[in-house]
Design an enzyme around this catalytic site. Structure first.
Site, PDB file in Angstrom:
ATOM      1  N   ASP A 183       0.782  -1.232   0.106  1.00 43.62           N
ATOM      2  CA  ASP A 183      -0.081  -0.021   0.073  1.00 43.62           C
ATOM      3  C   ASP A 183       0.712   1.428  -0.098  1.00 43.62           C
ATOM      4  O   ASP A 183       1.931   1.255   0.301  1.00 43.62           O
ATOM      5  CB  ASP A 183      -1.072  -0.122   1.396  1.00 43.62           C
ATOM      6  N   ARG A 189      -0.056   9.496  -9.635  1.00 39.14           N
ATOM      7  CA  ARG A 189      -0.396   8.406  -9.034  1.00 39.14           C
ATOM      8  C   ARG A 189       0.003   7.018  -9.691  1.00 39.14           C
ATOM      9  O   ARG A 189       0.874   5.992  -9.191  1.00 39.14           O
ATOM     10  CB  ARG A 189      -1.775   7.811  -8.778  1.00 39.14           C
ATOM     11  N   HIS A 210       2.612   3.619  -8.791  1.00 41.13           N
ATOM     12  CA  HIS A 210       2.524   2.202  -9.079  1.00 41.13           C
ATOM     13  C   HIS A 210       3.595   1.527  -9.777  1.00 41.13           C
ATOM     14  O   HIS A 210       4.052   0.669  -9.469  1.00 41.13           O
ATOM     15  CB  HIS A 210       1.032   2.100  -9.804  1.00 41.13           C
ATOM     16  N   LEU A 244      11.040 -20.402  -4.522  1.00 34.00           N
ATOM     17  CA  LEU A 244       9.862 -19.691  -4.100  1.00 34.00           C
ATOM     18  C   LEU A 244       8.432 -19.838  -4.635  1.00 34.00           C
ATOM     19  O   LEU A 244       8.391 -19.742  -6.079  1.00 34.00           O
ATOM     20  CB  LEU A 244      10.453 -18.189  -4.368  1.00 34.00           C
TER      21      LEU A 244
HETATM   22  C1  IPE Z   1      -5.261  -2.852  -0.354  1.00 37.50           C
HETATM   23  O1  IPE Z   1      -5.107  -1.421  -0.556  1.00 37.50           O
HETATM   24  C2  IPE Z   1      -5.298  -3.250  -1.630  1.00 37.50           C
HETATM   25  C3  IPE Z   1      -4.064  -3.497  -2.263  1.00 37.50           C
HETATM   26  C4  IPE Z   1      -2.965  -3.247  -1.695  1.00 37.50           C
HETATM   27  C5  IPE Z   1      -4.176  -4.181  -3.691  1.00 37.50           C
HETATM   28  P1  IPE Z   1      -6.215  -0.355  -0.714  1.00 37.50           P
HETATM   29  O2  IPE Z   1      -5.555   0.963  -0.907  1.00 37.50           O
HETATM   30  O3  IPE Z   1      -7.133  -0.504  -1.865  1.00 37.50           O
HETATM   31  O4  IPE Z   1      -6.831  -0.357   0.573  1.00 37.50           O
HETATM   32  P2  IPE Z   1      -7.932   0.613   1.429  1.00 37.50           P
HETATM   33  O5  IPE Z   1      -8.922   1.297   0.649  1.00 37.50           O
HETATM   34  O6  IPE Z   1      -6.933   1.759   1.954  1.00 37.50           O
HETATM   35  O7  IPE Z   1      -8.522  -0.069   2.447  1.00 37.50           O
HETATM   36  C1  IPE Z   2      -1.413   0.358  -3.295  1.00 35.68           C
HETATM   37  O1  IPE Z   2      -1.345   1.647  -3.240  1.00 35.68           O
HETATM   38  C2  IPE Z   2      -1.676  -0.339  -4.805  1.00 35.68           C
HETATM   39  C3  IPE Z   2      -2.833  -0.737  -5.044  1.00 35.68           C
HETATM   40  C4  IPE Z   2      -4.188  -0.498  -4.288  1.00 35.68           C
HETATM   41  C5  IPE Z   2      -3.250  -1.265  -6.572  1.00 35.68           C
HETATM   42  P1  IPE Z   2      -2.374   2.718  -3.637  1.00 35.68           P
HETATM   43  O2  IPE Z   2      -2.882   3.068  -4.792  1.00 35.68           O
HETATM   44  O3  IPE Z   2      -3.623   2.106  -2.683  1.00 35.68           O
HETATM   45  O4  IPE Z   2      -1.745   3.992  -2.858  1.00 35.68           O
HETATM   46  P2  IPE Z   2      -2.471   4.913  -1.594  1.00 35.68           P
HETATM   47  O5  IPE Z   2      -2.752   4.014  -0.643  1.00 35.68           O
HETATM   48  O6  IPE Z   2      -3.594   5.662  -2.445  1.00 35.68           O
HETATM   49  O7  IPE Z   2      -1.392   5.845  -1.293  1.00 35.68           O
HETATM   50 MG    MG Z   3      -3.916   2.397  -0.640  1.00 37.31          MG
END
Ligand code: IPE
Ligand code: IPE
Ligand code: MG
Length: 231
Positions: free
Chosen positions: A15, A28, A32, A126
């Protein structure tokens, strides 16, 4: 250093890609893209530390709620990763398995995933389990449907029958679940399998994940006393 009491299976909620990018005034998707780069590193680190299973939460069943531009960007990154890294994963002895309703992705992506699963199936250094279009509640719904379809009687259903009908029944429960970016929740990840997992939260965003973060988590894990309800 971390020779003893290494978890057999680590699961990571990757995350914070968006916030990492925002802090640097990047889009954003750039976050990623940086995040995807960390996948290779964490696989190498797991092999170095003799961790046998690594589950990575890459796309949740709730992530479809994001703007189409971001969802499409993520799909393109998954495709690019499979194009660039498939051979490398195979050469390194990594086996790819996937948890989630990934068949809902476009045909090209599904074919690439199926091909790499097949080509890596004899590898055993792995097991990399990628949670793609994964939601724990949907996993339990899918398991219930599969069990009903097979005609099980109510009295026959027990915990092992449910476990056997999850997406990747041969992947053991995670010993350690790591979430980056400071959020302290599971977000529909491995709710069944996490029953006795140790949880570790770090403020670091996923694109910042490195050797030191993993070592900190492993050091903390090493000293945890797991009791599984016993004494
Ligand atoms: C969880 O992260 C999903 C992944 C890391 C793929 P999110 O960013 O989607 O989760 P919430 O919305 O903060 O709970
Ligand atoms: C996690 O990073 C990746 C996915 C959920 C695909 P986020 O995209 O949730 O990043 P934040 O939480 O908005 O910073
Ligand atoms: Mg997130």
């Amino acid at each position: 250093m971390i020779e003893n009491n290494v978890p057999n299976h680590i699961a990571i909620i990757m995350d914070g890609n968006g916030r990492w990018a925002k802090k640097r005034t990047f889009p954003r998707l750039f976050g990623h893209r940086q995040g995807v780069k960390r996948v290779k590193d964490v696989c190498n680190l797991c092999m170095e530390f003799s961790i046998r299973y690594l589950t990575l939460y890459a796309f949740s069943t709730e992530n479809w709620k994001r703007p189409a531009e971001e969802v499409n960007g993520l799909m393109n990154l998954f495709r690019e990763f499979l194009q660039k890294e498939a051979q490398n994963l195979i050469n390194k002895g990594i086996r790819l398995v996937v948890s989630g309703r990934y068949h809902e992705f476009d045909d090209d992506l599904v074919n690439r995933i199926e091909r790499l699963k097949e080509e890596s199936k004899d590898n055993n250094k792995l097991v990399l389990n990628v949670a793609l279009n994964y939601g724990s509640r949907k996993e339990l719904v899918d398991a219930a449907r599969a069990i009903v379809k097979k005609g099980y009687k109510a009295e026959e259903i027990d915990e092992s029958i449910i476990s056997e009908h999850l997406y990747e029944p041969d992947v053991p429960d995670p010993d350690l679940i790591i979430r980056t970016s400071g959020e302290q929740r599971l977000s529909n990840f491995l709710l069944w399998q996490a029953a006795y997992s140790e949880l570790y939260f770090t403020e670091k965003f996923w694109p910042e994940f490195d050797r030191n973060v993993l070592i900190e988590a492993l050091n903390e894990y090493k000293d945890r006393k797991r009791k599984f309800g016993g004494l």
